[in-house]
Structure formats: C-alpha cells, structure tokens
Write an enzyme that holds these catalytic residues in place. Structure first.
Site, PDB file in Angstrom:
ATOM      1  N   GLY A 181       0.831  -1.197   0.000  1.00 17.24           N
ATOM      2  CA  GLY A 181       0.000   0.000   0.000  1.00 17.24           C
ATOM      3  C   GLY A 181       0.862   1.243   0.000  1.00 17.24           C
ATOM      4  O   GLY A 181       2.057   1.185  -0.291  1.00 17.24           O
ATOM      5  N   CYS A 182       0.255   2.355   0.326  1.00 10.29           N
ATOM      6  CA  CYS A 182       0.953   3.647   0.315  1.00 10.29           C
ATOM      7  C   CYS A 182       2.265   3.549   1.092  1.00 10.29           C
ATOM      8  O   CYS A 182       2.293   3.113   2.233  1.00 10.29           O
ATOM      9  CB  CYS A 182       0.053   4.717   0.922  1.00 10.29           C
ATOM     10  SG  CYS A 182       0.832   6.331   1.046  1.00 10.29           S
TER      11      CYS A 182
END
Length: 170
Positions: free
Chosen positions: A10-11
C-alpha cells in the site's frame, strides 16, 4: 554487515514510518518496484507498486521478524487495495533478494494463513526483486515531515503470530 528487504503493502508513507522504527533497521527509502517502467516516477510508474527498500542488521532483526511486522501493519488479504487506496500500485508483495528470503516469505505466508487471525487468505505476491526506483524527495520521510499526514498503516494487535519454538530458542 547489512541485508536488504524490498516490500510493497500500500501507500509507502505509512510503511516507511512504522518500519523505520524497528530495532535493527538501519535505513529505509520509498520508491517504485515490481513493474515495467524504467526510471519510474509518481506520475509515471506503470505497473510498479509503491514499495519500501529496507537495509537492516540481521544480528538485531531477522527477515522473518520484518515480515511478521509487515503482515501486522497492512492487510495482506486484500488484492490491490489498502484502506482508501485502490489499484495495482497498492498491492501487497514481497520482492526477495535470494532463495532464502523466498523460502522465509513462503513459510511466513503459510503461518499467517494457518493462524486464522487474519480476515482471509494472504494474496501477497512473492517475486524476485528487480529494479527499485527511488521516489521523489517529497515522498521520502513524509510522515516525519507531516506527522498528521495520510496513512492507512497501523499495528493490529490481533494480527500477531504466536512465537515459534525456534524463535524462543534463538
């Protein structure tokens, strides 16, 4: 002596902020990996995932310990999504640097799946490491510069694997 790990979950801001605090982690940088575009950038990263490169001291932490924490701070059971972030850039992946890391990754995933603690089966990709394109300076150390900035990563106290006998004997 240091070792290298490359992960995507993810981020990259939230992953870097949490992983950098672990004992034995010497340095981290965020970037783009696992895809098709040379010299990837935020605006042009093709099929790359947002990832983190970690250099760590294996005398202070193991690859297995890094992976157990990685599986605790993101949801490895959601394909191409973490929190509000959707798309292949936000997939869960382990990019192994050698066959030992590959086996540790597969064993850890098997243990996570067998534990029943996570909300489903792990969809984390396990692939050989390739190019790692460092993200732009504004993405490095983002949550240190903006402590209230966006993140979807946090330790989940219920997602902790029980200690293995081999772990306690070490």
């Amino acid at each position: 002596m240091t070792e290298r790990a490359v992960l995507a979950g993810g981020c990259f801001w939230g992953m870097q902020d949490l992983i950098r605090r672990l004992p034995g982690v010497i340095s981290t940088r965020v970037g783009y990996t696992g895809g098709d575009v040379p010299h990837a950038t935020y605006r042009n990263h093709g099929t790359h995932a947002e990832g983190i490169e970690i250099h760590y001291d294996p005398a202070k932490t193991s690859f297995r310990e890094l992976l157990e924490f990685f599986f605790q701070i993101h949801d490895p059971t959601t394909a191409n999504r973490q929190g509000n972030d959707m798309g292949a850039s936000y997939r869960s992946a382990i990019y192994y640097v050698d066959e030992t890391q590959k086996q540790v990754a597969l064993d850890t995933i098997a243990d996570v799946n067998a534990s029943g603690l996570w909300p489903g089966q792990v969809v984390t990709e396990v692939e050989p490491v390739g190019d790692f394109w460092e993200a732009e300076p504004e993405h490095q150390d983002y949550l240190e510069r903006f402590p209230n900035g966006y993140t979807c990563h946090f330790p989940r106290p219920d997602w902790v694997l029980p200690k293995r006998k081999a772990d306690s004997a070490a």
